[in-house]
Each structure stands twice: as structure tokens, then as C-alpha cells.
Design an enzyme around this catalytic site. Structure first.
Site, PDB file in Angstrom:
ATOM      1  N   ASP A 118      44.194  42.450  39.116  1.00  0.00           N
ATOM      2  CA  ASP A 118      44.127  41.641  37.668  1.00  0.00           C
ATOM      3  C   ASP A 118      43.284  42.237  36.885  1.00  0.00           C
ATOM      4  OD1 ASP A 118      41.984  41.262  39.256  1.00  0.00           O
ATOM      5  OD2 ASP A 118      41.804  39.071  39.206  1.00  0.00           O
ATOM      6  N   ASP A 132      36.373  45.060  36.018  1.00  0.00           N
ATOM      7  CA  ASP A 132      35.331  44.652  35.378  1.00  0.00           C
ATOM      8  C   ASP A 132      34.385  45.833  35.501  1.00  0.00           C
ATOM      9  OD1 ASP A 132      33.586  42.699  33.966  1.00  0.00           O
ATOM     10  OD2 ASP A 132      33.237  41.765  35.676  1.00  0.00           O
ATOM     11  N   ARG A 146      44.828  29.540  37.526  1.00  0.00           N
ATOM     12  CA  ARG A 146      45.642  30.515  37.993  1.00  0.00           C
ATOM     13  C   ARG A 146      47.163  30.348  37.322  1.00  0.00           C
ATOM     14  NH1 ARG A 146      42.683  33.834  41.500  1.00  0.00           N
ATOM     15  NH2 ARG A 146      41.646  32.859  43.103  1.00  0.00           N
TER      16      ARG A 146
HETATM   17  P1  IMP Z   1      34.685  44.244  39.582  1.00  0.00           P
HETATM   18  O1  IMP Z   1      34.502  44.621  40.798  1.00  0.00           O
HETATM   19  O2  IMP Z   1      33.416  43.868  38.925  1.00  0.00           O
HETATM   20  O3  IMP Z   1      35.539  45.293  38.718  1.00  0.00           O
HETATM   21  O4  IMP Z   1      35.606  42.951  39.592  1.00  0.00           O
HETATM   22  C1  IMP Z   1      36.939  42.779  39.495  1.00  0.00           C
HETATM   23  C2  IMP Z   1      37.194  41.399  40.026  1.00  0.00           C
HETATM   24  O5  IMP Z   1      36.205  40.374  39.584  1.00  0.00           O
HETATM   25  C3  IMP Z   1      38.583  40.784  39.655  1.00  0.00           C
HETATM   26  O6  IMP Z   1      39.304  41.211  40.445  1.00  0.00           O
HETATM   27  C4  IMP Z   1      38.336  39.450  39.472  1.00  0.00           C
HETATM   28  O7  IMP Z   1      38.426  38.741  40.562  1.00  0.00           O
HETATM   29  C5  IMP Z   1      36.996  39.204  39.031  1.00  0.00           C
HETATM   30  N1  IMP Z   1      36.739  39.021  37.603  1.00  0.00           N
HETATM   31  C6  IMP Z   1      36.037  39.808  36.746  1.00  0.00           C
HETATM   32  N2  IMP Z   1      36.289  39.565  35.451  1.00  0.00           N
HETATM   33  C7  IMP Z   1      36.917  38.467  35.414  1.00  0.00           C
HETATM   34  C8  IMP Z   1      37.223  37.418  34.379  1.00  0.00           C
HETATM   35  O8  IMP Z   1      37.148  37.603  33.294  1.00  0.00           O
HETATM   36  N3  IMP Z   1      38.132  36.361  34.740  1.00  0.00           N
HETATM   37  C9  IMP Z   1      38.339  36.089  36.032  1.00  0.00           C
HETATM   38  N4  IMP Z   1      37.907  36.761  37.405  1.00  0.00           N
HETATM   39  C10 IMP Z   1      37.087  37.962  36.910  1.00  0.00           C
END
Ligand code: IMP
Length: 184
Positions: free
Chosen positions: A104, A107, A169
Site C-alpha cells: 500500500d 514509508d 479502509r
Molecule cells: P514502513 O515499514 O515504515 O515503510 O511502513 C509501511 C507500513 O506502515 C505500511 O504498509 C502501512 O501499513 C503503514 N503506514 C505508513 N504510513 C501510513 C499512512 O500514512 N497511513 C496508513 N498506514 C501507513
């Protein structure tokens, strides 16, 4: 999972309209189909990517198979632990297959880095990543993403599969949830 007081729907501000999401997914699907002439095995990362993966799959041409994997990206509370836990593994082996991970949002990049490591160890023929959203300014690890839907600023977004405390969602658009910040 992020925890904060419940936010009413009035706190939502549309960032990416449904029509724009679908137009962009059409372009991503064209690129993925072009890059995978022998068909593609989609690995949908639950839960957030379920809607993206469903719409992407419908736009792909050629042979498509799908599997699902689930991870928890963050520890408890609103801070990123940096640890990723595998909650549900794939049902079928991916050795020798042309795999595209469908996420999705990227981040910090920690979740996708973890997933790429897990899947690469299983010897797929090719392994690429598609994410609907990317927040480049939040990255703590460089991770390759071949197919990016939209790059967005550091805002906490919901809708089109993305949640806050499991809500929102179902929204057809991507919206900014006011008053919620990304985990630090
Ligand atoms: P990362 O490991 O920090 O890249 O995080 C990825 C996961 O964090 C995504 O798959 C989401 O589940 C969650 N996430 C990060 N940013 C958001 C946001 O703005 N809204 C909702 N979920 C987020």
C-alpha cells in the site's frame, strides 16, 4: 498500529481522488504487464494493499496468479519499532516465478526491505515491488520500488485499503487524516 483518539469523518481531507487512483493503476498495470511477458505472481501485503492489489490485478494482461502475506510493521503505540513480524506466510512457493510484491505505502522502507529479503531468499526468477503510495522524505533505508503510484508528502493518509485503528479502509479515495502524524 497507531493509537490516537477517534477522528470523525469530518477530519478527512481528500488527497487523491478515486478516478486519479484508477487512472494511475492503469498505467502501472501497463508497465507491469510489459515487464512480465510470461505472466506475474502478485504477492499482496495484507491488509493495506488488498484494494490496490484487486484493482491492479484486474488491469493486468497475461497470466496472473496471486498470494497473500501479512506483516505487522510497527510495535505497539505510535512509534516505529523498526521490527517487522511475519503474521501470515505465503501459501505457495515462489521459486522460479516472476514475483511482484504489492504494497500500500512505503514509508520508512523497513517493511518492504524485510519482505524483499524474505522473498529473495526463496529464489524467485524475478522480484519487483509495486506500491500505491510512497513518502520519500520518511525513508530510513533505501529500498528499490519499480512501480510507484504516487509520491506524497509526510502526511498520515487513510482510505483505499489504508487504515487508522482499522477504520477507513473502505474509502474509495486517499484522504489525509487531520491530527494524526506519521510514527517517529
Ligand atoms: P514502513 O515499514 O515504515 O515503510 O511502513 C509501511 C507500513 O506502515 C505500511 O504498509 C502501512 O501499513 C503503514 N503506514 C505508513 N504510513 C501510513 C499512512 O500514512 N497511513 C496508513 N498506514 C501507513
Amino acid at each position: 498500529m497507531l493509537l490516537s483518539p477517534p477522528v470523525t469523518p469530518q477530519g478527512l481531507q481528500t488527497l487523491i481522488a478515486s478516478e486519479d487512483i484508477h487512472a494511475r493503476i492503469g498505467s502501472l498495470a501497463t508497465a507491469i504487464s510489459r515487464d512480465h511477458p510470461d505472466g506475474v505472481h502478485l504477492v499482496c501485503v495484507l491488509k493495506g494493499a488488498f484494494m490496490f492489489a484487486a484493482d491492479l490485478a484486474r488491469c493486468l494482461t497475461g497470466r496472473v496468479t496471486m498470494d497473500f502475506i501479512a506483516v505487522s510493521s510497527y510495535g505497539t503505540g505510535s512509534s516505529s519499532s523498526g521490527e517487522v513480524q511475519l503474521l501470515k506466510d505465503l501459501d505457495v512457493a515462489i521459486a522460479g516465478r516472476d514475483v511482484v510484491i504489492v504494497e500500500d505505502i512505503v514509508d520508512t522502507g523497513l517493511t518492504l526491505t524485510y519482505l524483499l529479503g524474505v522473498l529473495r531468499a526463496r529464489a524467485p526468477r524475478t522480484l519487483r515491488a509495486a506500491c500505491l503510495l510512497s513518502k520519500p522524505t520518511r525513508r530510513v533505508v533505501a529500498v528499490p520500488v519499480e512501480y510507484v503510484g504516487f509520491e506524497i508528502e509526510d502526511r498520515f493518509v487513510v482510505g483505499y485499503g489504508l487504515d487508522h485503528a482499522e477504520a477507513y479502509r473502505n474509502l474509495p479515495a486517499i484522504a489525509v487524516l487531520e491530527g494524526v502524524v506519521s510514527p517517529t
